[in-house]
Design an enzyme around this catalytic site. Structure first.
Site, PDB file in Angstrom:
ATOM      1  N   LYS A  54      46.458  48.838  65.475  1.00  0.00           N
ATOM      2  CA  LYS A  54      45.429  49.895  65.444  1.00  0.00           C
ATOM      3  C   LYS A  54      45.706  50.845  64.289  1.00  0.00           C
ATOM      4  CE  LYS A  54      44.433  49.667  70.319  1.00  0.00           C
ATOM      5  NZ  LYS A  54      44.958  49.950  71.646  1.00  0.00           N
ATOM      6  N   GLN A  98      47.116  54.029  75.574  1.00  0.00           N
ATOM      7  CA  GLN A  98      47.278  52.580  75.705  1.00  0.00           C
ATOM      8  C   GLN A  98      47.590  52.204  77.158  1.00  0.00           C
ATOM      9  OE1 GLN A  98      46.750  50.326  73.240  1.00  0.00           O
ATOM     10  NE2 GLN A  98      47.246  48.619  74.565  1.00  0.00           N
ATOM     11  N   ASP A 121      37.556  54.799  74.071  1.00  0.00           N
ATOM     12  CA  ASP A 121      37.772  53.594  74.880  1.00  0.00           C
ATOM     13  C   ASP A 121      36.567  53.320  75.787  1.00  0.00           C
ATOM     14  OD1 ASP A 121      40.032  51.973  74.703  1.00  0.00           O
ATOM     15  OD2 ASP A 121      41.332  53.458  75.651  1.00  0.00           O
TER      16      ASP A 121
HETATM   17  N1  GUN Z   1      45.151  47.725  76.810  1.00  0.00           N
HETATM   18  C1  GUN Z   1      44.534  46.526  76.574  1.00  0.00           C
HETATM   19  N2  GUN Z   1      43.317  46.712  76.057  1.00  0.00           N
HETATM   20  C2  GUN Z   1      43.122  48.042  75.960  1.00  0.00           C
HETATM   21  C3  GUN Z   1      42.056  48.851  75.477  1.00  0.00           C
HETATM   22  O1  GUN Z   1      40.997  48.385  75.039  1.00  0.00           O
HETATM   23  N3  GUN Z   1      42.262  50.195  75.537  1.00  0.00           N
HETATM   24  C4  GUN Z   1      43.424  50.749  76.026  1.00  0.00           C
HETATM   25  N4  GUN Z   1      43.507  52.078  76.059  1.00  0.00           N
HETATM   26  N5  GUN Z   1      44.423  50.020  76.484  1.00  0.00           N
HETATM   27  C5  GUN Z   1      44.279  48.683  76.440  1.00  0.00           C
END
Ligand code: GUN
Length: 291
Positions: A54, A98, A121
Site C-alpha cells: 500500500k 489493517q 475501506d
Molecule cells: N485485510 C484484508 N483485506 C483488507 C482490507 O481491504 N482492508 C483492511 N483494513 N484490512 C484488510
C-alpha cells in the site's frame, strides 16, 4: 478452449496511472496532496506485505502515506486514541486499520470509531448503509475492484446471473449488494451461497459470473462452472506448494470463458481501489472547504 486470463496486474497499473494524473492535477490546481494513514497492529506476515505494498502504491501515485506500526500488545484504548487523532488530522483524508487486529482488540469498536468521511475501506456502518440504499460514498476496496475487473474485462453485468460463494462483510455481502443495485455496471440477478448451502454446485453451475470468496483453497473445481462463465477468484491461500486461490485454476480454466489468476487477479485491484477512494476523500474535503 482455455479461458481468457483477466490480468488484474495490468488493469491495476492502467487505473493507477489514471489516478496519478488526477492526483497531480489536484496538486497543481488546488495545492492539495491526498493523504492516507495506514495502521498495522501486530506482525501478521500477510498484513505486513499488504501494508508495504500500500505504501509503495501510494508513493507511486503521489499520495502521501503515513504508516503507524504498533506492537501486537498495543492496548485497544491507545488504538482508539490514535484513530481519534487521525480523524482530527487535516493532512489525513483516509484512514485504514489493517485487519485482522489482535484478539484483545474489538474490531467493531475500532472500525466504528473511524470518521465515515475518512473511511476509505468502506467498512463503517454509515458507508455500508449508504451502499445498501444505492447511494454509496466509498465502496469497499475488494468488491469495488471486482466490479472494475468485470467492466474492464468486457463481461456484461446487466442481466447476468451472478453467484457469489461466501458471505463475509469484506467481500461476499458487499459485492452482492453492489451488483444487484439499479445502477450502471450492475443490475445483475445475484445468488449468495455459503457454508450452509446444500448442493452448492447446483447454484454455481448456473452462474454467468461466479465470484468465489470462500476462504477455502480450491473449493470450486471446473465441473462446478458453467461453460463460458467469467470466474473471479478472491481467495489467497498460502500452501506449502505456493499461493493458490479458492478456485482450482487448472480445471476451471478449461471450462470458464474468462478467469482471474491468483496471484495477479483481484489482489492488485484492492490496493488500486484504496487509492481511488483516498483520491475521492481528498476531493470531498476540497468540496467541503468550498475552494
Ligand atoms: N485485510 C484484508 N483485506 C483488507 C482490507 O481491504 N482492508 C483492511 N483494513 N484490512 C484488510
Amino acid at each position: 478452449m482455455a479461458a481468457e486470463i483477466i490480468d488484474g496486474k495490468a488493469i491495476s497499473q492502467q487505473i493507477q496511472a489514471e489516478i496519478k494524473t488526477e492526483v497531480e492535477e489536484l496538486k497543481q490546481k488546488h495545492n492539495l496532496v491526498p493523504g492516507l494513514a495506514v495502521v498495522l497492529v501486530g506482525e501478521d506476515p500477510g498484513s505486513q506485505v499488504y501494508v508495504k505494498n500500500k505504501g509503495i502504491a501510494c508513493q507511486k501515485a503521489g499520495i502521501k502515506s503515513l504508516e503507524f506500526r504498533k506492537p501486537a500488545d498495543f492496548p485497544e484504548s491507545e488504538l482508539l486514541q490514535l484513530v481519534q487523532e487521525l480523524n482530527q488530522n487535516p493532512e489525513v483524508d483516509g484512514i485504514l486499520v489493517q485487519l485482522p487486529v489482535p484478539k484483545h482488540i474489538n474490531e467493531k469498536k475500532i472500525l466504528y470509531a473511524i470518521d465515515p468521511a475518512k473511511d476509505v475501506d468502506g467498512f463503517h456502518p454509515f458507508n455500508v448503509g449508504r451502499l445498501m440504499i444505492g447511494d454509496p460514498i466509498y465502496l469497499p476496496c475488494t468488491p469495488a475492484g471486482i466490479q472494475e475487473l468485470l467492466v474492464r474485462a468486457g463481461t456484461k453485468i446487466e442481466g447476468a446471473h451472478v453467484v457469489v460463494v461466501g458471505r463475509s462483510n469484506l467481500v461476499g455481502k458487499p459485492i452482492a449488494m453492489i451488483l444487484v443495485q439499479k445502477a450502471k455496471n450492475a443490475n445483475a440477478t445475484v445468488t449468495v451461497c455459503h457454508t450452509r448451502t446444500p448442493n452448492m454446485a447446483d447454484h454455481t453451475r448456473q452462474a454467468d459470473i461466479l465470484i468465489v470468496a470462500a476462504g477455502k483453497p480450491k473449493a470450486i473445481s471446473g465441473d462446478m462452472i458453467k461453460p463460458g462463465a467469467t470466474v473471479i477468484d478472491v481467495g489467497v491461500n498460502r500452501l506449502e506448494t505456493g499461493l493458490c486461490g479458492d478456485v482450482d485454476f487448472e480445471s476451471a480454466k478449461l471450462v470458464a470463458g474468462k478467469i482471474t489468476p491468483v496471484p495477479g487477479g483481484v489482489g492488485p485491484m484492492t490496493i488500486t481501489m484504496l487509492l481511488k477512494n483516498t483520491l475521492r476523500a481528498a476531493r470531498l474535503r476540497l468540496e467541503k472547504s468550498g475552494k
